[in-house]
Design a protein around this motif. Structure first.
Motif, PDB file in Angstrom:
ATOM      1  N   LYS A  81      -5.411  -5.093   5.239  1.00 56.12           N
ATOM      2  CA  LYS A  81      -6.907  -4.721   5.630  1.00 56.12           C
ATOM      3  C   LYS A  81      -7.043  -3.270   5.351  1.00 56.12           C
ATOM      4  O   LYS A  81      -8.154  -3.045   4.695  1.00 56.12           O
ATOM      5  CB  LYS A  81      -7.102  -4.913   7.129  1.00 56.12           C
ATOM      6  CG  LYS A  81      -7.097  -6.344   7.309  1.00 56.12           C
ATOM      7  CD  LYS A  81      -7.315  -6.846   8.983  1.00 56.12           C
ATOM      8  CE  LYS A  81      -7.058  -8.097   9.467  1.00 56.12           C
ATOM      9  NZ  LYS A  81      -7.484  -8.253  10.818  1.00 56.12           N
ATOM     10  N   GLN A  82      -6.184  -2.678   5.439  1.00 54.64           N
ATOM     11  CA  GLN A  82      -6.338  -1.073   4.970  1.00 54.64           C
ATOM     12  C   GLN A  82      -6.351  -0.941   3.548  1.00 54.64           C
ATOM     13  O   GLN A  82      -7.374  -0.147   2.844  1.00 54.64           O
ATOM     14  CB  GLN A  82      -5.082  -0.218   5.378  1.00 54.64           C
ATOM     15  CG  GLN A  82      -5.426   1.210   5.208  1.00 54.64           C
ATOM     16  CD  GLN A  82      -6.423   1.935   5.970  1.00 54.64           C
ATOM     17  OE1 GLN A  82      -6.504   1.776   7.055  1.00 54.64           O
ATOM     18  NE2 GLN A  82      -7.306   2.530   5.052  1.00 54.64           N
ATOM     19  N   ALA A  84      -7.736  -2.975   1.536  1.00 54.71           N
ATOM     20  CA  ALA A  84      -8.705  -3.933   1.198  1.00 54.71           C
ATOM     21  C   ALA A  84      -9.746  -2.853   1.473  1.00 54.71           C
ATOM     22  O   ALA A  84     -10.980  -2.691   0.765  1.00 54.71           O
ATOM     23  CB  ALA A  84      -9.115  -5.093   1.940  1.00 54.71           C
ATOM     24  N   GLN A  85      -9.890  -1.893   2.616  1.00 56.34           N
ATOM     25  CA  GLN A  85     -11.043  -1.134   2.853  1.00 56.34           C
ATOM     26  C   GLN A  85     -11.098  -0.051   1.889  1.00 56.34           C
ATOM     27  O   GLN A  85     -11.998   0.410   1.512  1.00 56.34           O
ATOM     28  CB  GLN A  85     -10.699  -0.630   4.399  1.00 56.34           C
ATOM     29  CG  GLN A  85     -11.043  -1.657   5.497  1.00 56.34           C
ATOM     30  CD  GLN A  85     -10.418  -0.959   6.800  1.00 56.34           C
ATOM     31  OE1 GLN A  85      -9.997   0.361   7.050  1.00 56.34           O
ATOM     32  NE2 GLN A  85     -10.492  -1.855   7.757  1.00 56.34           N
ATOM     33  N   ASN A  86      -9.829   0.439   1.397  1.00 63.09           N
ATOM     34  CA  ASN A  86      -9.625   1.522   0.464  1.00 63.09           C
ATOM     35  C   ASN A  86     -10.369   0.913  -1.068  1.00 63.09           C
ATOM     36  O   ASN A  86     -10.861   1.950  -1.643  1.00 63.09           O
ATOM     37  CB  ASN A  86      -8.331   1.860   0.116  1.00 63.09           C
ATOM     38  CG  ASN A  86      -7.780   2.584   1.476  1.00 63.09           C
ATOM     39  OD1 ASN A  86      -8.412   3.278   2.174  1.00 63.09           O
ATOM     40  ND2 ASN A  86      -6.398   3.091   1.306  1.00 63.09           N
ATOM     41  N   VAL A  88     -12.540  -1.093  -1.308  1.00 58.13           N
ATOM     42  CA  VAL A  88     -14.319  -1.194  -1.195  1.00 58.13           C
ATOM     43  C   VAL A  88     -14.799   0.277  -1.267  1.00 58.13           C
ATOM     44  O   VAL A  88     -16.011   0.604  -1.928  1.00 58.13           O
ATOM     45  CB  VAL A  88     -14.526  -1.915   0.167  1.00 58.13           C
ATOM     46  CG1 VAL A  88     -16.102  -1.769   0.653  1.00 58.13           C
ATOM     47  CG2 VAL A  88     -14.134  -3.314   0.144  1.00 58.13           C
ATOM     48  N   LYS A  89     -14.156   1.177  -0.480  1.00 57.11           N
ATOM     49  CA  LYS A  89     -14.679   2.305  -0.272  1.00 57.11           C
ATOM     50  C   LYS A  89     -14.430   3.153  -1.554  1.00 57.11           C
ATOM     51  O   LYS A  89     -15.649   3.754  -2.090  1.00 57.11           O
ATOM     52  CB  LYS A  89     -13.801   3.289   0.639  1.00 57.11           C
ATOM     53  CG  LYS A  89     -14.564   4.946   1.080  1.00 57.11           C
ATOM     54  CD  LYS A  89     -13.756   5.457   2.039  1.00 57.11           C
ATOM     55  CE  LYS A  89     -14.188   6.713   2.266  1.00 57.11           C
ATOM     56  NZ  LYS A  89     -13.411   7.322   3.422  1.00 57.11           N
ATOM     57  N   ASP A  98     -13.581 -10.692   4.638  1.00 52.92           N
ATOM     58  CA  ASP A  98     -13.315 -11.351   5.839  1.00 52.92           C
ATOM     59  C   ASP A  98     -12.114 -12.311   5.625  1.00 52.92           C
ATOM     60  O   ASP A  98     -11.804 -12.848   4.419  1.00 52.92           O
ATOM     61  CB  ASP A  98     -14.342 -12.517   6.202  1.00 52.92           C
ATOM     62  CG  ASP A  98     -14.621 -12.899   7.762  1.00 52.92           C
ATOM     63  OD1 ASP A  98     -13.515 -12.634   8.450  1.00 52.92           O
ATOM     64  OD2 ASP A  98     -15.307 -13.621   7.989  1.00 52.92           O
ATOM     65  N   THR A 227      -2.277   2.856  -1.770  1.00 54.52           N
ATOM     66  CA  THR A 227      -2.363   2.779  -0.427  1.00 54.52           C
ATOM     67  C   THR A 227      -0.971   2.994   0.423  1.00 54.52           C
ATOM     68  O   THR A 227      -1.025   3.803   1.275  1.00 54.52           O
ATOM     69  CB  THR A 227      -3.178   1.926   0.102  1.00 54.52           C
ATOM     70  OG1 THR A 227      -4.375   1.749  -0.405  1.00 54.52           O
ATOM     71  CG2 THR A 227      -3.322   1.884   1.782  1.00 54.52           C
TER      72      THR A 227
END
Length: 268
Positions: A81-82, A84-86, A88-89, A98, A227
């Motif tokens: 999840k971390q 994936a967040q990176n 996207v950002k 999701d 990451t």
């Protein structure tokens, strides 16, 4: 995953990028082609061999899909999840991410709910440009990195967009070649460029998809390394993505078989 069937929905043509393609495989074998039409007997034999090879490819694709789904996760779901967040950002993606199971699947509208059923079962993952949505099974969250790789490709450049959009038309290649061949055919005793190269043309038409799928996985792998650092063991993720990519390679060979079969069947 490559043993999974594609979704037959209205939004399928809105750039849904699946980690696995469908099981409708054809195939492209190694065969020799002459400048003259083969005899009816040889044509029948060739058609039979191509069909047998197509069935073999279907089984090979299912095997790759099973190997993918049996693969271990390379890290925890929290780490995924971390990452994936990176992704996207860093890439400024307008994408909702999701992780699906049978419980949260019901949060979506009916058309999407149907698409999410195989995801909830742990059998698929996809990115939809139309819905700005990237999903993966909760049971196999690392697949989301590949799907976000598709999202990055979709917004990175026009060339990559063209690679993605080409998959919308590949299923029509065998029919298109058959029609073109009919227009070009002048002498029933000789074969033309289409008849001699139908298999190669069919595979070439699927090649952009094969390339784009590989790029999506590479982006996911690079993001994971960026990451989590060099200490993370990416081998399980590389293994899973390799089996997924193989299914697309098989599908490309299959499209070549379908193109060749269409020409042969027209001669019978």
């Amino acid at each position: 995953m490559e043993g999974l069937s594609s979704l037959k929905t209205d939004y399928q043509n809105q750039f849904n990028y699946y980690l696995n393609s469908n099981n409708n495989y054809y195939s492209h074998g190694n065969y020799q082609e002459s400048n003259k039409f083969d005899s009816p007997e040889r044509t029948v034999i060739t058609a039979g061999l191509l069909q047998a090879f197509a069935l073999f490819l279907h089984k090979a694709s299912e095997w790759c899909g099973n190997k993918l789904m049996q693969g271990k996760e390379f890290t925890t779901s929290e780490n995924v999840k971390q990452i994936a967040q990176n992704m996207v950002k860093k890439n400024k993606l307008n994408v909702f991410v999701d992780f699906i199971d049978k419980n949260n699947m019901n949060n979506y509208t009916q058309p999407l709910k149907e698409a999410l059923k195989p995801v909830a079962r742990g059998e698929n993952a996809f990115y939809s440009d139309q819905f700005k949505l990237a999903v993966a099974p909760k049971s196999k969250p690392s697949l989301i990195l590949h799907e976000l790789g598709h999202a990055i490709n979709a917004h990175k450049s026009k060339i990559l967009q063209m690679l993605q959009k080409s998959r919308m038309y590949v299923s029509a290649v065998p029919t298109a070649l058959l029609m073109i061949n009919g227009l070009l055919k002048k002498d029933s005793n000789t074969s033309n460029f289409i008849e001699e190269n139908a298999g190669k043309i069919g595979f070439a038409a699927f090649l952009p998809t094969i390339i784009e799928e590989g790029l999506a996985s590479i982006r996911g792998l690079k993001a994971a390394k960026a990451t989590l650092g060099k200490s993370v063991n990416l081998n399980p993720l590389k293994r899973n993505y390799f089996f997924a990519w193989l299914t697309y390679l098989i599908a490309g060979i299959g499209l070549g078989i379908a193109a060749k079969q269409s020409i042969i069947e027209n001669k019978r």
